[in-house]
Motif scaffolding. Structure first.
Motif, PDB file in Angstrom:
ATOM      1  N   TRP A   1      12.401  -9.861  44.189  1.00 37.47           N
ATOM      2  CA  TRP A   1      10.996  -9.533  43.984  1.00 37.47           C
ATOM      3  C   TRP A   1      10.437  -9.783  42.581  1.00 37.47           C
ATOM      4  O   TRP A   1       9.228  -9.993  42.448  1.00 37.47           O
ATOM      5  N   PRO A   2      11.228  -9.782  41.493  1.00 36.46           N
ATOM      6  CA  PRO A   2      10.600  -9.988  40.177  1.00 36.46           C
ATOM      7  C   PRO A   2       9.802 -11.293  40.024  1.00 36.46           C
ATOM      8  O   PRO A   2       8.684 -11.260  39.494  1.00 36.46           O
ATOM      9  N   PRO A   3      10.292 -12.449  40.485  1.00 36.36           N
ATOM     10  CA  PRO A   3       9.463 -13.654  40.338  1.00 36.36           C
ATOM     11  C   PRO A   3       8.159 -13.580  41.142  1.00 36.36           C
ATOM     12  O   PRO A   3       7.140 -14.122  40.722  1.00 36.36           O
ATOM     13  N   VAL A   4       8.204 -12.881  42.263  1.00 34.64           N
ATOM     14  CA  VAL A   4       6.999 -12.729  43.084  1.00 34.64           C
ATOM     15  C   VAL A   4       5.965 -11.887  42.336  1.00 34.64           C
ATOM     16  O   VAL A   4       4.774 -12.228  42.307  1.00 34.64           O
ATOM     17  N   VAL A   5       6.417 -10.812  41.695  1.00 33.43           N
ATOM     18  CA  VAL A   5       5.507  -9.975  40.907  1.00 33.43           C
ATOM     19  C   VAL A   5       4.928 -10.780  39.748  1.00 33.43           C
ATOM     20  O   VAL A   5       3.725 -10.701  39.460  1.00 33.43           O
ATOM     21  N   VAL A   6       5.755 -11.582  39.101  1.00 37.28           N
ATOM     22  CA  VAL A   6       5.272 -12.422  38.000  1.00 37.28           C
ATOM     23  C   VAL A   6       4.222 -13.406  38.519  1.00 37.28           C
ATOM     24  O   VAL A   6       3.177 -13.607  37.884  1.00 37.28           O
ATOM     25  N   LEU A   7       4.443 -14.003  39.694  1.00 40.68           N
ATOM     26  CA  LEU A   7       3.467 -14.926  40.277  1.00 40.68           C
ATOM     27  C   LEU A   7       2.135 -14.231  40.529  1.00 40.68           C
ATOM     28  O   LEU A   7       1.081 -14.783  40.223  1.00 40.68           O
ATOM     29  N   ILE A   8       2.174 -13.033  41.074  1.00 48.52           N
ATOM     30  CA  ILE A   8       0.939 -12.284  41.330  1.00 48.52           C
ATOM     31  C   ILE A   8       0.211 -11.996  40.018  1.00 48.52           C
ATOM     32  O   ILE A   8      -1.009 -12.184  39.914  1.00 48.52           O
ATOM     33  N   LEU A   9       0.942 -11.565  39.002  1.00 46.68           N
ATOM     34  CA  LEU A   9       0.324 -11.260  37.709  1.00 46.68           C
ATOM     35  C   LEU A   9      -0.208 -12.513  37.019  1.00 46.68           C
ATOM     36  O   LEU A   9      -1.276 -12.471  36.392  1.00 46.68           O
ATOM     37  N   VAL A  10       0.511 -13.617  37.134  1.00 43.49           N
ATOM     38  CA  VAL A  10       0.036 -14.883  36.560  1.00 43.49           C
ATOM     39  C   VAL A  10      -1.287 -15.270  37.200  1.00 43.49           C
ATOM     40  O   VAL A  10      -2.228 -15.679  36.509  1.00 43.49           O
ATOM     41  N   ASN A  11      -1.382 -15.127  38.516  1.00 48.39           N
ATOM     42  CA  ASN A  11      -2.634 -15.438  39.192  1.00 48.39           C
ATOM     43  C   ASN A  11      -3.761 -14.531  38.730  1.00 48.39           C
ATOM     44  O   ASN A  11      -4.875 -14.982  38.491  1.00 48.39           O
ATOM     45  N   ALA A  12      -3.480 -13.250  38.591  1.00 46.08           N
ATOM     46  CA  ALA A  12      -4.519 -12.310  38.168  1.00 46.08           C
ATOM     47  C   ALA A  12      -5.007 -12.606  36.760  1.00 46.08           C
ATOM     48  O   ALA A  12      -6.211 -12.651  36.509  1.00 46.08           O
ATOM     49  N   PHE A  13      -4.082 -12.810  35.838  1.00 40.56           N
ATOM     50  CA  PHE A  13      -4.467 -12.910  34.439  1.00 40.56           C
ATOM     51  C   PHE A  13      -4.773 -14.320  33.949  1.00 40.56           C
ATOM     52  O   PHE A  13      -5.369 -14.474  32.888  1.00 40.56           O
ATOM     53  N   PHE A  14      -4.385 -15.343  34.696  1.00 43.33           N
ATOM     54  CA  PHE A  14      -4.765 -16.701  34.312  1.00 43.33           C
ATOM     55  C   PHE A  14      -5.947 -17.193  35.140  1.00 43.33           C
ATOM     56  O   PHE A  14      -6.910 -17.719  34.598  1.00 43.33           O
ATOM     57  N   ILE A  15      -5.880 -17.022  36.451  1.00 43.07           N
ATOM     58  CA  ILE A  15      -6.969 -17.509  37.299  1.00 43.07           C
ATOM     59  C   ILE A  15      -8.205 -16.630  37.160  1.00 43.07           C
ATOM     60  O   ILE A  15      -9.316 -17.147  37.082  1.00 43.07           O
TER      61      ILE A  15
END
Length: 126
Positions: free
Chosen positions: A44-58
């Motif tokens: 699950w850690p890479p999935v959480v990072v992907l979600i956060l990357v989408n929130a804070f970059f997109i």
């Protein structure tokens, strides 16, 4: 994005470019997550990072690092502006579920884009 009296801001991104950008982002997420957890053991850690990357970059900037390399931008379907962190978080969460991302409409918007009110477009050539 397009109305009968108005041209679209830019052309919707094709699946290949979007997938390429996602692969780049996923590799970066695996790298970041491996700093605090082994992705081969805890998934699950890479999935959480992907979600956060989408929130804070997109959300505020309209593109992840992978999208920048693929020359794509995620913008509001209504006005072409930024979608904001909350909608970026929703979009990232639905993207992590994968199925919403592969069900696309005629504008090449996945269910995650439709829920967030966004569209991924190609950037014009420089």
């Amino acid at each position: 994005m397009a109305t009968p009296d108005r041209k679209p801001l830019t052309e919707p991104a094709d699946f290949g470019r979007r997938f390429g950008a996602l692969l780049i982002d996923w590799a970066l997420c695996l790298l970041v997550a491996s700093l605090y957890a082994d992705p081969r053991v805890v998934a699950w850690p890479p999935v959480v990072v992907l979600i956060l990357v989408n929130a804070f970059f997109i959300g505020p900037f309209g593109q992840t690092p992978g999208m920048a390399l693929a020359r794509l931008r995620c913008v509001s379907f209504a006005d072409g502006g930024a979608i904001g962190i909350a909608k970026g978080l929703l979009r990232g969460f639905l993207l992590a579920l994968l199925i919403p991302a592969i069900i696309m409409d005629g504008d090449r918007r996945g269910l995650h884009d439709r829920a967030a009110g966004s569209i991924v477009v190609k950037l014009p050539k420089a």
